[in-house]
Write a protein that holds these residues in place. Sequence first.
Motif, PDB file in Angstrom:
ATOM      1  N   ASP A 164       0.828  -1.218   0.000  1.00  0.00           N
ATOM      2  CA  ASP A 164       0.000   0.000   0.000  1.00  0.00           C
ATOM      3  C   ASP A 164       0.859   1.264   0.000  1.00  0.00           C
ATOM      4  O   ASP A 164       0.378   2.352   0.295  1.00  0.00           O
ATOM      5  CB  ASP A 164      -1.009  -0.015   1.150  1.00  0.00           C
ATOM      6  CG  ASP A 164      -0.337  -0.294   2.490  1.00  0.00           C
ATOM      7  OD1 ASP A 164       0.908  -0.287   2.518  1.00  0.00           O
ATOM      8  OD2 ASP A 164      -1.061  -0.522   3.481  1.00  0.00           O
ATOM      9  N   THR A 165       2.148   1.089  -0.343  1.00  0.00           N
ATOM     10  CA  THR A 165       3.022   2.271  -0.505  1.00  0.00           C
ATOM     11  C   THR A 165       3.790   2.176  -1.834  1.00  0.00           C
ATOM     12  O   THR A 165       5.018   2.145  -1.850  1.00  0.00           O
ATOM     13  CB  THR A 165       4.034   2.383   0.651  1.00  0.00           C
ATOM     14  OG1 THR A 165       4.767   1.146   0.734  1.00  0.00           O
ATOM     15  CG2 THR A 165       3.359   2.663   1.974  1.00  0.00           C
ATOM     16  N   PRO A 166       3.071   2.110  -2.939  1.00  0.00           N
ATOM     17  CA  PRO A 166       3.741   1.854  -4.224  1.00  0.00           C
ATOM     18  C   PRO A 166       4.649   3.003  -4.687  1.00  0.00           C
ATOM     19  O   PRO A 166       5.428   2.796  -5.626  1.00  0.00           O
ATOM     20  CB  PRO A 166       2.578   1.651  -5.203  1.00  0.00           C
ATOM     21  CG  PRO A 166       1.417   2.325  -4.567  1.00  0.00           C
ATOM     22  CD  PRO A 166       1.612   2.207  -3.090  1.00  0.00           C
ATOM     23  N   TRP A 167       4.544   4.156  -4.059  1.00  0.00           N
ATOM     24  CA  TRP A 167       5.402   5.272  -4.476  1.00  0.00           C
ATOM     25  C   TRP A 167       6.859   5.043  -4.086  1.00  0.00           C
ATOM     26  O   TRP A 167       7.731   5.714  -4.596  1.00  0.00           O
ATOM     27  CB  TRP A 167       4.882   6.597  -3.913  1.00  0.00           C
ATOM     28  CG  TRP A 167       4.633   6.576  -2.423  1.00  0.00           C
ATOM     29  CD1 TRP A 167       5.500   6.948  -1.454  1.00  0.00           C
ATOM     30  CD2 TRP A 167       3.436   6.161  -1.758  1.00  0.00           C
ATOM     31  NE1 TRP A 167       4.932   6.789  -0.216  1.00  0.00           N
ATOM     32  CE2 TRP A 167       3.658   6.319  -0.358  1.00  0.00           C
ATOM     33  CE3 TRP A 167       2.195   5.694  -2.196  1.00  0.00           C
ATOM     34  CZ2 TRP A 167       2.690   6.006   0.590  1.00  0.00           C
ATOM     35  CZ3 TRP A 167       1.229   5.387  -1.243  1.00  0.00           C
ATOM     36  CH2 TRP A 167       1.478   5.540   0.134  1.00  0.00           C
ATOM     37  N   ARG A 168       7.082   4.074  -3.189  1.00  0.00           N
ATOM     38  CA  ARG A 168       8.468   3.744  -2.839  1.00  0.00           C
ATOM     39  C   ARG A 168       8.886   2.505  -3.629  1.00  0.00           C
ATOM     40  O   ARG A 168       8.475   1.395  -3.337  1.00  0.00           O
ATOM     41  CB  ARG A 168       8.597   3.509  -1.335  1.00  0.00           C
ATOM     42  CG  ARG A 168       8.379   4.803  -0.524  1.00  0.00           C
ATOM     43  CD  ARG A 168       8.725   4.583   0.935  1.00  0.00           C
ATOM     44  NE  ARG A 168      10.116   4.106   1.068  1.00  0.00           N
ATOM     45  CZ  ARG A 168      10.547   3.364   2.080  1.00  0.00           C
ATOM     46  NH1 ARG A 168       9.716   2.988   3.029  1.00  0.00           N
ATOM     47  NH2 ARG A 168      11.811   2.975   2.128  1.00  0.00           N
ATOM     48  N   ASP A 169       9.708   2.720  -4.675  1.00  0.00           N
ATOM     49  CA  ASP A 169      10.102   1.621  -5.557  1.00  0.00           C
ATOM     50  C   ASP A 169      11.124   0.708  -4.884  1.00  0.00           C
ATOM     51  O   ASP A 169      11.260  -0.449  -5.237  1.00  0.00           O
ATOM     52  CB  ASP A 169      10.761   2.166  -6.837  1.00  0.00           C
ATOM     53  CG  ASP A 169       9.772   2.827  -7.772  1.00  0.00           C
ATOM     54  OD1 ASP A 169       8.563   2.827  -7.467  1.00  0.00           O
ATOM     55  OD2 ASP A 169      10.218   3.343  -8.821  1.00  0.00           O
ATOM     56  N   ASN A 170      11.914   1.277  -3.976  1.00  0.00           N
ATOM     57  CA  ASN A 170      13.053   0.519  -3.449  1.00  0.00           C
ATOM     58  C   ASN A 170      13.344   0.972  -2.023  1.00  0.00           C
ATOM     59  O   ASN A 170      12.619   1.800  -1.467  1.00  0.00           O
ATOM     60  CB  ASN A 170      14.281   0.726  -4.358  1.00  0.00           C
ATOM     61  CG  ASN A 170      14.550   2.201  -4.600  1.00  0.00           C
ATOM     62  OD1 ASN A 170      14.629   2.993  -3.661  1.00  0.00           O
ATOM     63  ND2 ASN A 170      14.655   2.603  -5.871  1.00  0.00           N
ATOM     64  N   VAL A 171      14.406   0.423  -1.457  1.00  0.00           N
ATOM     65  CA  VAL A 171      14.677   0.666  -0.031  1.00  0.00           C
ATOM     66  C   VAL A 171      15.550   1.896   0.208  1.00  0.00           C
ATOM     67  O   VAL A 171      15.937   2.162   1.347  1.00  0.00           O
ATOM     68  CB  VAL A 171      15.350  -0.568   0.622  1.00  0.00           C
ATOM     69  CG1 VAL A 171      14.440  -1.790   0.509  1.00  0.00           C
ATOM     70  CG2 VAL A 171      16.716  -0.864  -0.019  1.00  0.00           C
ATOM     71  N   LEU A 172      15.863   2.636  -0.836  1.00  0.00           N
ATOM     72  CA  LEU A 172      16.688   3.843  -0.665  1.00  0.00           C
ATOM     73  C   LEU A 172      16.025   4.802   0.323  1.00  0.00           C
ATOM     74  O   LEU A 172      14.832   5.067   0.228  1.00  0.00           O
ATOM     75  CB  LEU A 172      16.849   4.576  -1.991  1.00  0.00           C
ATOM     76  CG  LEU A 172      17.942   4.138  -2.957  1.00  0.00           C
ATOM     77  CD1 LEU A 172      17.911   5.049  -4.183  1.00  0.00           C
ATOM     78  CD2 LEU A 172      19.323   4.184  -2.300  1.00  0.00           C
ATOM     79  N   GLN A 173      16.831   5.328   1.245  1.00  0.00           N
ATOM     80  CA  GLN A 173      16.345   6.348   2.163  1.00  0.00           C
ATOM     81  C   GLN A 173      16.705   7.721   1.593  1.00  0.00           C
ATOM     82  O   GLN A 173      17.593   7.829   0.752  1.00  0.00           O
ATOM     83  CB  GLN A 173      17.025   6.165   3.532  1.00  0.00           C
ATOM     84  CG  GLN A 173      16.654   4.851   4.219  1.00  0.00           C
ATOM     85  CD  GLN A 173      15.173   4.773   4.556  1.00  0.00           C
ATOM     86  OE1 GLN A 173      14.587   5.748   5.003  1.00  0.00           O
ATOM     87  NE2 GLN A 173      14.571   3.614   4.314  1.00  0.00           N
ATOM     88  N   PRO A 174      16.015   8.750   2.046  1.00  0.00           N
ATOM     89  CA  PRO A 174      16.352  10.087   1.533  1.00  0.00           C
ATOM     90  C   PRO A 174      17.850  10.369   1.682  1.00  0.00           C
ATOM     91  O   PRO A 174      18.432  10.115   2.748  1.00  0.00           O
ATOM     92  CB  PRO A 174      15.525  11.023   2.418  1.00  0.00           C
ATOM     93  CG  PRO A 174      14.353  10.186   2.848  1.00  0.00           C
ATOM     94  CD  PRO A 174      14.875   8.787   2.971  1.00  0.00           C
ATOM     95  N   GLY A 175      18.451  10.841   0.618  1.00  0.00           N
ATOM     96  CA  GLY A 175      19.874  11.161   0.645  1.00  0.00           C
ATOM     97  C   GLY A 175      20.771   9.981   0.345  1.00  0.00           C
ATOM     98  O   GLY A 175      21.975  10.151   0.135  1.00  0.00           O
ATOM     99  N   GLU A 176      20.194   8.804   0.308  1.00  0.00           N
ATOM    100  CA  GLU A 176      21.017   7.625   0.043  1.00  0.00           C
ATOM    101  C   GLU A 176      21.271   7.487  -1.453  1.00  0.00           C
ATOM    102  O   GLU A 176      20.397   7.768  -2.276  1.00  0.00           O
ATOM    103  CB  GLU A 176      20.322   6.367   0.575  1.00  0.00           C
ATOM    104  CG  GLU A 176      21.216   5.569   1.487  1.00  0.00           C
ATOM    105  CD  GLU A 176      20.517   4.375   2.104  1.00  0.00           C
ATOM    106  OE1 GLU A 176      21.187   3.663   2.861  1.00  0.00           O
ATOM    107  OE2 GLU A 176      19.309   4.153   1.863  1.00  0.00           O
TER     108      GLU A 176
END
Lengths: 335, 744
Positions: free
Chosen positions: A195-207
């Motif tokens: 239910d969070t499809p906007w996050r494609d991958n595990v990258l965190q902000p700035g990563e």
Amino acid sequence: MRSFSYSRPSALDEACQGAESVRFLAGGTNLIDLMKSDVERPAHVVDIKSLPMRDITDRPDGGLRLGALVTNADTAAHPLVTGRYPLLASAILAGASPQIRNMATNGGNLNQRTRCHYFYDPAMACNKRSPGTGCAARGGRNRIMAVLGTSDACIATFPSDMCIALAALNATVNLHGPQGERTVSVRDYHRLPGDTPWRDNVLQPGEIVTAIDLPPAPFGPHHTYLKIRDRQSFAFAIVSVAVGLQMEDGRIRRGSIALGGVGTKPWCVPEAEALLNGQPPSHSLFRDVAERLLHGAVADRDNAAKIRLAPRVIERALWQAAVGTPQSQTDKAIR
Amino acid sequence: MNVISTHIGQPVSRIDGVAKVTGQAKYAAEPHPPGMLYGVVVNSPIARGRIETIHDAEARQIPGVIEIMTHLNRPHAALFEKSYMDGLGVPGAPYRPLHDGEIHFNGQPVAVVFAETFEAAREAAMLVRVDYERWPHNANFEVALHQKYMPSKTRSNYVPPKPRGDAAAAYALSAVKTEGRYHLAPEHHNPMEMHATTVIVEDDGTFTVWDKTQGPQAVQAYLASALSLSKDQVRVRNPYVGGAFGSGLRAVYNVFLATLAAKMLKRAVRVTLTRPQMFTHAFRPEAVMDIALGASRDGTLQSMIVKGVTDTSRFEHNMENIVIWGLINYRCPNATADYKVAPRDTYTSSDMRAPGAATGVNLLEMAIDEMAYACGMDPLAFRLHNYSDIDAMHDMPLTSKALRDAMAQGAQHFGWHDRSMIPGSMRDGRELVGWGMATGIWDAMFSPTSARARLGQDGRLHIATAASDIGTGTYTILAQTAAEAFGMPLDRIDIELGDSALPECPTEGGSWTAASAGAAVWLACHSLRTKLFAALARCKNAPSWARQDSVKLEGGALHGMNENAQDSLSLSDALSLTGQDVLEAEETAKPGLRGKISQMRKARFTHSAVFCEVRVDPELGTVRVTRLVNAVAAGRIMNPKTAASQIRGAMVMATGMALHEDSLMDERVGQFMNHNFAEYHIPAHADIPDMDVLFVNEHDDEVSPLGVKGVGEIGMCGTAAAIANAIFHATGRRERNLPITLGA
């Protein structure tokens, strides 16, 4: 395209500042298109082309490290890659066009976004693009959409070819971020939409992706990247399969397989791979593996053909690998 | 006309090739007048409804934005008056950009942002928000089929099918019957160059409009009437066109919007469409054909019943000739056809390369293949057995039909006679090999056309006509024609095209340009020659040999004959002697040029026979086209090099029709979803094998003044069917829907 600020840092830490509204620009083959289409609206674009990360180097374990900024074209043509990882070279060459591969980078390939028609069209509901708006792809023209790993919120296909081979090769992704360095298996790098499809991958902000590590691949000629698509070049996969088999006395000692074109992420099923271990190649074995890989596949309006087609492509790819006749990306005949 | 071929018929390379590859050729979006504004169009995301509110305040804040034009603030124009009719269009009420707040189709322009930079215009366009009242719509073709109708006023080029015999009774009595529904997906033209207009406001207040169009004079007439301008006030130029395939037959919305804005803002304006916006106007209609064929056991066609429907918009009645081709091309005593259009809430479908025939011939030729198999006959033998030497529908003789030769030469070249009849019986390793064939037919048309030939002091021959070279090679073949007619080397000829100010020429289309503009140039050059000789004859100070009848123009100079064979005179000197700076002649070519009005009593068609080899992986269903041979009978071939390119290009396009091109309509919103080149697939190089094009000898001095039939469209007709038929031969499976895609 909307106005944005632009910077071109020369040090990694300078690049990794950690804001949500930052997008890293490398080859630009995906991000620029998305910005022109008003899909990506970054406030800040950080051009990372001046950073290092542009080498392909030997690893002590006999593996390779691929710098994130090496282009897809250079990677596919590198003698260490063609010599040790022909499966990877083949998958890269199966994707895009020479012009795009000349610009696109390895890190960018990991982070490329879906080709879902509805994601690309800002007038359409799309949870991946605009969280909470819904998924117009469901019930729409979704022949190219995923049948595995989908959710009510999203059925967008993960589009990469290269990453399918990386998954079959059990590669590791090296990340650098405000919290320091970490590594993630490529198989865990991409996320299911849930239910969070906007996050494609595990990258965190700035990563940021700095490199991809490839462990030794003891497949010899027993590998293939078989890509089935709507035309014979410059098209995303309807179904693709990356296979590496470690053969010993006519038996499969260990097998590794990943699917593209059918999943919301590179699709791997360890239980399916385990079926291969210690077995001689056979139709029934390969059918079982295919069945296990496709377990839980769900079709929407237009994409049931993927579920019919995928097992046949998987079986063919397994045979190509077993007999050591990898798919050529120049001769379009499938043997 | 007795044409001795020194130049005509030679494989001359494009004379505009260097200008094109070096960037000297200017296209519609390339002039850059000072102070030019960039216009970006905002399109409706809904198919039917009404604009409630337009929120443009935020967009107007973007620096550089000059104006945001909508139906609320656009200036008045004649186009918006009730009485306005579109001279270019099809029956119905043509769409009028920014007329009012009513939405008729998804993709309809609702606003245009004009800014000093393209970037500002685009950013602002993204910030324009529009609230709509949504009305119910239907964009589903299957649903539209239930509302099919015959327009009360038909398109001017519509050919009503003419039945013969009693097709229903003959079908009932036929020993062998086939029946099926065939379908073609909608396709978009997608020329490489997107539609674009650059409007220059001249010092005297007139407009020079660079537009991507196939007809500069048609666009001039459209703009003049739409904006209440006289023709002196608007000049339309399109010297180079990066492909069009019919998308530039009608004025696209960008040309009206750009010119309206230039008039309103009194500034130069450019409006270019994006690739997704190329999916918001013209497209080849979706089509179904129900084809029932009856034959006797010996393979003689006894009955042909063809029913076809194509889609159109709710506001216009676009029609295509899809059902007539079998009735014309096959000897079959009982035949009938029916045609209707099905309305949906989209933009109006339109002509795309070989409109009607690309759909109708290909789908029919798939059915003919089925019937050949039902009769147990080789598909080529079946077609020869039912060959018609006349236009069987109108019971009219033909000016020529060398289709038998095309079939024979194509089959020979392909090696057709080595084919095994049984489907699935030819293999190469794992792959099934299939050989299929089909025939093609297309109109050989002619339109009255004018051209001017002028000889200048520089000794060069200047040819001008308002024809458009949309990439087909018109510049080159007209230069060859002029060279032949005037006795001039090619490198001393200048061709000027693509300008509404030039002598009248109809919109480029229908494959008529080579025959029509060619004839006009031929006449103008002969007329100029006659004028030159006459002027010299009157000229006291000209050498006596040059004042006689026995003078010839060859290699760009005048030469004496017989005892004066050694004498010559350059054209510049000749012109000086006559005391004139220029000598010019303008002529209009008409179909009845030869004094025989043969066109009224004879039908005129181009024909082809196409042979195809495919390889199909039986487990994966992948199809590779591995050989294509197209044998074409098209009268005189002006230039075998550019003509073969036309055929090859059409064969690529037809391969797309057979296997790739499919505009995917999301009926819920009435929008074609795969509106870019990544997801709207046209063949890539890897999909295209070596293609062989043969031109069979076809002498036809009745079809047009130069014996030319035209080759721009015939390559579409039959090629897609040959591929589909080859897939049947490979697999034993009949696919009746085009394109045939994976998982079909």
